[in-house]
Design a protein around this motif. Structure first.
Motif, PDB file in Angstrom:
ATOM      1  N   ASN A 165       1.439 -10.847   1.251  1.00 12.89           N
ATOM      2  CA  ASN A 165       1.067  -9.579   0.593  1.00 12.89           C
ATOM      3  C   ASN A 165       1.925  -8.468   1.323  1.00 12.89           C
ATOM      4  O   ASN A 165       2.241  -7.558   0.517  1.00 12.89           O
ATOM      5  N   ARG A 168       5.359  -8.062  -0.238  1.00 13.37           N
ATOM      6  CA  ARG A 168       5.320  -7.325  -1.669  1.00 13.37           C
ATOM      7  C   ARG A 168       5.307  -5.791  -1.558  1.00 13.37           C
ATOM      8  O   ARG A 168       6.181  -5.245  -2.187  1.00 13.37           O
ATOM      9  N   HIS A 217      -1.938  -4.178   6.746  1.00 15.00           N
ATOM     10  CA  HIS A 217      -2.126  -5.304   5.791  1.00 15.00           C
ATOM     11  C   HIS A 217      -2.558  -6.674   6.459  1.00 15.00           C
ATOM     12  O   HIS A 217      -2.543  -7.768   5.883  1.00 15.00           O
TER      13      HIS A 217
END
Ligand code: ATP
Ligand code: MG
Length: 411
Positions: A165, A168, A217
């Motif tokens: 994640n 990205r 994150h």
């Protein structure tokens, strides 16, 4: 690739021995595995897109058409050995190894193409207790060797899902700012974007400084793991800096990563680096097994340690023998000394006059010379001459040699 010459090897050995002593005191056991492995092993573990695999490996095809590679690091070979020999039956496997690694990097101070690492790998423990243990162990090495001022940086890379994640998000950010990337980083954008954070290019530091951070994150489990590790380290009085931009050059890391570094070695200041690689064993076909390890660079550590307390490099005794019978008697007397006393004896070989042998004795740095000529052999006597202090030469019978040496060397 450097030669390590005789003046330096004793320093190296002193450092190595002290590290080994500490490793054994924590219950780590030595494993040795080959310097050469199948190229595939490194591609599959370190990652095709890394600098190491894409351009730094010494690979060759052998006579059986196998592609082999000189190991650029130890973890891959260690995992292979552990799996192949079914060592994972033990649920807390603590291992260490030491030896040469090979990477075709740009040589510079602190960066050579053959270098030496001490590596630690632990299998079967989820942490964070073991994470703290290996960090404490490394801290003890610096303390024991008297290396001050090393800074510990810590980060967490999260689970592989969290990392994907974050990856990205990072690609989006750097793509939006592509004009500010240097050529190296533009190459990394698609295949290894986390490594852009590692760039030392001064012109990119602001861009990197504003990049999204992993910490935002993170998955809850990695987050809890990381806080617990920090609490353990704080409790053990280990100082650290959390650096959310710390990434590692190898693909297999997850969760905890750390580095010990110094500003006293110029640009190549990282002495030791490591982290978790919970997915690697399974990736190689083993049962899911958490793992963590670190590698420390001996070249940089030895340089930093400077002079460690080693014993003087010269022998204790230089044994002068002149004449055929003296050589024969000298060989057996020197053996007798080595049998009975913990001293270093260099027996003169190659003949020559007393005078030339004395010169060699002096140059050797020995504390005393033993002198045996044909006349002495006939009387079963031998002369002892102190070389480093102003004391008279004495003659003793062969039977009295051992006690006389004990006295002269203060044993
Ligand atoms: P660096 O950022 O210094 O290149 P790395 O991330 O490539 O290090 P690792 O693969 O984690 O390093 O290796 C651990 C340690 O091994 C390094 O911290 C360093 O002390 C040492 N090391 C790595 N490569 C070299 C080299 N080419 N020459 C000397 N020491 C090295
Ligand atoms: Mg490197």
């Amino acid at each position: 690739m450097h030669d390590i010459l005789t003046d330096d090897t004793s320093r190296w050995r002193a450092v190595e021995n002290r590290i080994i002593h500490i490793l054994e005191r924590y219950g780590y056991r030595e494993i040795r595995f080959p310097v050469v492995e199948k190229t595939e092993l490194f591609k599959r573990s370190i990652g095709e897109a890394t600098d190491i695999v894409s351009k730094e490996m010494y690979s060759f095809t052998d006579q059986g058409d196998d592609s082999l590679t000189l190991r650029p690091e130890g973890t891959a070979g260690c995992v292979r050995a552990v799996l192949q020999n079914s060592l994972l039956q033990q649920n807390a496997l603590r291992l260490w190894y030491m030896g040469p690694m090979f990477r075709r990097e740009q040589p510079q101070k602190g960066r050579t193409r053959q270098f030496h690492q001490v590596g630690v790998e632990v299998f079967g423990l989820e942490g964070p207790d073991i994470d703290a243990e290996i960090i404490l162990l490394s801290a003890r090495i610096w303390r024991d060797l008297g290396v001050p001022g090393l800074v510990l940086q810590l980060n967490t890379l999260g689970t592989s899902v969290a990392r994907q994640n974050y990856r990205r998000v990072l690609v989006d950010y750097f793509t939006a700012n592509q004009d500010q990337l240097d050529a190296d980083s533009r190459n990394r954008l698609q295949n290894n974007p986390l490594r852009i954070l590692d760039s030392k290019n001064p012109a990119m530091q602001e861009l990197i400084g504003n990049a999204p951070v992993m910490t935002d994150h993170l998955d809850p489990e990695s987050s809890a793991h990381f806080s617990a590790l920090q609490a353990l380290l704080t409790g053990a009085d280990i100082k650290f800096v959390v650096n959310p931009r710390l990434v590692r050059g190898l693909d297999y890391y997850n969760k905890t990563v750390f580095e010990w570094s110094t500003d006293r070695l110029g640009a190549q200041g990282t002495i030791c680096a490591g982290g978790r690689y919970d997915g690697l064993v399974e990736h190689f076909g083993g049962k899911p097994t958490p793992a963590i390890g670190f590698a420390l660079g001996l070249e940089r550590l030895v340089e930093l340690v400077g002079v460690v307390a080693t014993h003087a490099d010269g022998p204790d005794v230089y044994f002068i023998v002149a004449g055929e019978h003296a050589v024969a008697a000298g060989i057996s007397l020197a053996e007798r000394i080595r049998d009975q006393l913990p001293v270093r004896v260099v027996l003169h070989c190659g003949g020559g006059s007393f005078k030339s042998q004395f010169k060699k004795a002096d140059k050797s740095g020995a504390r005393l010379a033993l002198i045996l000529g044909e006349a002495e052999v006939k009387q079963e006597m031998i002369a002892i001459k102190p070389l480093r202090q102003d004391a008279p030469q004495v003659e003793v019978g062969w039977d009295g040699l051992i006690p006389a040496l004990q006295l002269a060397l203060g044993l």
